[in-house]
Design a protein around this motif. Structure first.
Motif, PDB file in Angstrom:
ATOM      1  N   THR A  73      -9.518  95.235 -41.921  1.00 50.46           N
ATOM      2  CA  THR A  73      -9.758  96.458 -42.671  1.00 50.46           C
ATOM      3  C   THR A  73     -11.233  96.581 -43.012  1.00 50.46           C
ATOM      4  O   THR A  73     -11.938  95.573 -43.124  1.00 50.46           O
ATOM      5  N   THR A  74     -11.672  97.819 -43.148  1.00 51.87           N
ATOM      6  CA  THR A  74     -13.039  98.075 -43.589  1.00 51.87           C
ATOM      7  C   THR A  74     -13.023  98.608 -45.021  1.00 51.87           C
ATOM      8  O   THR A  74     -14.048  98.931 -45.573  1.00 51.87           O
ATOM      9  N   ARG A  75     -11.829  98.712 -45.607  1.00 49.70           N
ATOM     10  CA  ARG A  75     -11.682  99.277 -46.945  1.00 49.70           C
ATOM     11  C   ARG A  75     -11.499  98.174 -47.988  1.00 49.70           C
ATOM     12  O   ARG A  75     -10.883  97.151 -47.717  1.00 49.70           O
ATOM     13  N   ALA A  76     -11.988  98.431 -49.195  1.00 54.60           N
ATOM     14  CA  ALA A  76     -11.885  97.441 -50.276  1.00 54.60           C
ATOM     15  C   ALA A  76     -10.429  97.159 -50.639  1.00 54.60           C
ATOM     16  O   ALA A  76     -10.071  96.029 -50.951  1.00 54.60           O
ATOM     17  N   ARG A  77      -9.580  98.210 -50.587  1.00 57.44           N
ATOM     18  CA  ARG A  77      -8.195  98.009 -51.015  1.00 57.44           C
ATOM     19  C   ARG A  77      -7.194  98.108 -49.855  1.00 57.44           C
ATOM     20  O   ARG A  77      -6.006  98.210 -50.079  1.00 57.44           O
ATOM     21  N   GLY A  78      -7.667  98.075 -48.628  1.00 59.63           N
ATOM     22  CA  GLY A  78      -6.758  98.200 -47.487  1.00 59.63           C
ATOM     23  C   GLY A  78      -6.098  96.873 -47.126  1.00 59.63           C
ATOM     24  O   GLY A  78      -6.649  95.809 -47.380  1.00 59.63           O
ATOM     25  N   THR A  79      -4.912  96.964 -46.541  1.00 59.77           N
ATOM     26  CA  THR A  79      -4.212  95.745 -46.097  1.00 59.77           C
ATOM     27  C   THR A  79      -4.546  95.416 -44.648  1.00 59.77           C
ATOM     28  O   THR A  79      -4.321  94.297 -44.201  1.00 59.77           O
ATOM     29  N   GLY A  80      -5.012  96.416 -43.900  1.00 62.37           N
ATOM     30  CA  GLY A  80      -5.292  96.191 -42.488  1.00 62.37           C
ATOM     31  C   GLY A  80      -4.042  96.234 -41.632  1.00 62.37           C
ATOM     32  O   GLY A  80      -4.051  95.776 -40.490  1.00 62.37           O
ATOM     33  N   LEU A  81      -2.959  96.808 -42.158  1.00 60.25           N
ATOM     34  CA  LEU A  81      -1.712  96.867 -41.387  1.00 60.25           C
ATOM     35  C   LEU A  81      -1.424  98.257 -40.817  1.00 60.25           C
ATOM     36  O   LEU A  81      -0.641  98.377 -39.883  1.00 60.25           O
ATOM     37  N   GLY A  82      -2.033  99.300 -41.359  1.00 58.55           N
ATOM     38  CA  GLY A  82      -1.723 100.674 -40.946  1.00 58.55           C
ATOM     39  C   GLY A  82      -1.839 100.906 -39.455  1.00 58.55           C
ATOM     40  O   GLY A  82      -0.893 101.334 -38.802  1.00 58.55           O
ATOM     41  N   LEU A  83      -3.003 100.612 -38.880  1.00 58.40           N
ATOM     42  CA  LEU A  83      -3.198 100.852 -37.445  1.00 58.40           C
ATOM     43  C   LEU A  83      -2.482  99.827 -36.588  1.00 58.40           C
ATOM     44  O   LEU A  83      -2.090 100.123 -35.459  1.00 58.40           O
ATOM     45  N   ALA A  84      -2.273  98.620 -37.098  1.00 58.86           N
ATOM     46  CA  ALA A  84      -1.503  97.617 -36.355  1.00 58.86           C
ATOM     47  C   ALA A  84      -0.054  98.103 -36.190  1.00 58.86           C
ATOM     48  O   ALA A  84       0.551  97.954 -35.122  1.00 58.86           O
ATOM     49  N   ILE A  85       0.484  98.719 -37.239  1.00 58.39           N
ATOM     50  CA  ILE A  85       1.837  99.286 -37.178  1.00 58.39           C
ATOM     51  C   ILE A  85       1.867 100.444 -36.188  1.00 58.39           C
ATOM     52  O   ILE A  85       2.774 100.553 -35.366  1.00 58.39           O
ATOM     53  N   VAL A  86       0.866 101.320 -36.256  1.00 58.46           N
ATOM     54  CA  VAL A  86       0.795 102.459 -35.334  1.00 58.46           C
ATOM     55  C   VAL A  86       0.748 101.951 -33.888  1.00 58.46           C
ATOM     56  O   VAL A  86       1.464 102.455 -33.023  1.00 58.46           O
ATOM     57  N   LYS A  87      -0.077 100.944 -33.630  1.00 56.66           N
ATOM     58  CA  LYS A  87      -0.201 100.382 -32.275  1.00 56.66           C
ATOM     59  C   LYS A  87       1.154  99.885 -31.783  1.00 56.66           C
ATOM     60  O   LYS A  87       1.557 100.152 -30.649  1.00 56.66           O
ATOM     61  N   LYS A  88       1.889  99.172 -32.634  1.00 57.81           N
ATOM     62  CA  LYS A  88       3.208  98.645 -32.257  1.00 57.81           C
ATOM     63  C   LYS A  88       4.177  99.792 -31.938  1.00 57.81           C
ATOM     64  O   LYS A  88       4.904  99.747 -30.943  1.00 57.81           O
ATOM     65  N   ILE A  89       4.181 100.814 -32.783  1.00 56.42           N
ATOM     66  CA  ILE A  89       5.063 101.973 -32.559  1.00 56.42           C
ATOM     67  C   ILE A  89       4.716 102.651 -31.236  1.00 56.42           C
ATOM     68  O   ILE A  89       5.592 102.968 -30.431  1.00 56.42           O
ATOM     69  N   VAL A  90       3.433 102.884 -31.005  1.00 54.72           N
ATOM     70  CA  VAL A  90       2.996 103.548 -29.771  1.00 54.72           C
ATOM     71  C   VAL A  90       3.398 102.718 -28.549  1.00 54.72           C
ATOM     72  O   VAL A  90       3.925 103.252 -27.570  1.00 54.72           O
ATOM     73  N   GLU A  91       3.197 101.414 -28.615  1.00 53.05           N
ATOM     74  CA  GLU A  91       3.584 100.549 -27.494  1.00 53.05           C
ATOM     75  C   GLU A  91       5.083 100.573 -27.250  1.00 53.05           C
ATOM     76  O   GLU A  91       5.526 100.587 -26.100  1.00 53.05           O
ATOM     77  N   GLU A  92       5.881 100.577 -28.323  1.00 54.65           N
ATOM     78  CA  GLU A  92       7.340 100.626 -28.159  1.00 54.65           C
ATOM     79  C   GLU A  92       7.810 101.971 -27.614  1.00 54.65           C
ATOM     80  O   GLU A  92       8.945 102.098 -27.183  1.00 54.65           O
ATOM     81  N   HIS A  93       6.924 102.964 -27.662  1.00 55.62           N
ATOM     82  CA  HIS A  93       7.214 104.282 -27.095  1.00 55.62           C
ATOM     83  C   HIS A  93       6.476 104.466 -25.762  1.00 55.62           C
ATOM     84  O   HIS A  93       6.243 105.586 -25.322  1.00 55.62           O
TER      85      HIS A  93
END
Length: 186
Positions: A113-133
């Motif tokens: 993540t580049t954000r102070a309060r981000g978990t760094g999971l948002g785009l990783a989840i999106v990537k997984k969803i896109v790959e499964e589709h």
């Protein structure tokens, strides 16, 4: 862990409107727009998962816009289109935010993540969803500043996975459930 996707033909316009609306209500100072082909493309997909992916991307776009320190245009534009041969469906989300970080290749890694309060999971989840589709995801610089996230899906491949709304499916499921819950002594 995400549940296994359930593939049905869905209206991408409905999914896009829902994800944009949630943020539009919370961020009245940002202009949200939806642009699409006529007729709008549909996609065989898991409604919940693609909705989650769109919401995550729009959330990132809003956060990138809020990180801009100078007075500028504040907008998120989602574009839905089909390739001319109809074999691909493309969803692009463009924002007028701060743009991609220097480590742009790593932004889809879990916990990055580049954000102070981000978990760094948002785009990783999106990537997984896109790959499964059976899709691909790309990041680019928006002209004039900001980012464009493009998801491209193989509509032909996804169409073969359509579980549809088979009327017998509900009856079979109900029968299976009642068999599971039936008293063994009866």
């Amino acid at each position: 862990r995400m549940p296994k996707p359930v593939f049905r033909e869905e209206s991408l316009v409905d999914l896009a409107r829902q994800s944009l609306f949630l943020h539009e209500v919370a961020h009245g100072d940002i202009r949200f727009a939806l642009v699409h082909d006529e007729p709008p493309p549909s996609l065989v997909c898991d409604r919940r998962q693609i909705g989650q992916a769109l919401t995550n991307i729009v959330k990132n776009a809003v956060e990138a816009i809020e990180a801009v320190e100078v007075e500028s245009e504040r907008e998120v534009v989602m574009t839905l289109s089909s390739a001319s041969d109809g074999r691909q469906v493309i969803i692009a989300v463009a924002d007028s935010g701060v743009g991609l970080p220097f480590e742009r290749d790593r932004i889809i890694e879990p916990y990055m993540t580049t954000r102070a309060r981000g978990t760094g999971l948002g785009l990783a989840i999106v990537k997984k969803i896109v790959e499964e589709h059976f899709g691909t995801m790309a990041f680019g610089d928006r002209e004039g500043g900001g980012t464009i996230v493009t998801m491209t899906f193989d509509a032909t491949m996804l169409a073969t996975l359509n579980s549809g709304a088979d009327p017998d499916c509900g009856a079979a499921e109900e029968s299976r459930l009642s068999a599971l819950t039936r008293n063994r002594n009866s």
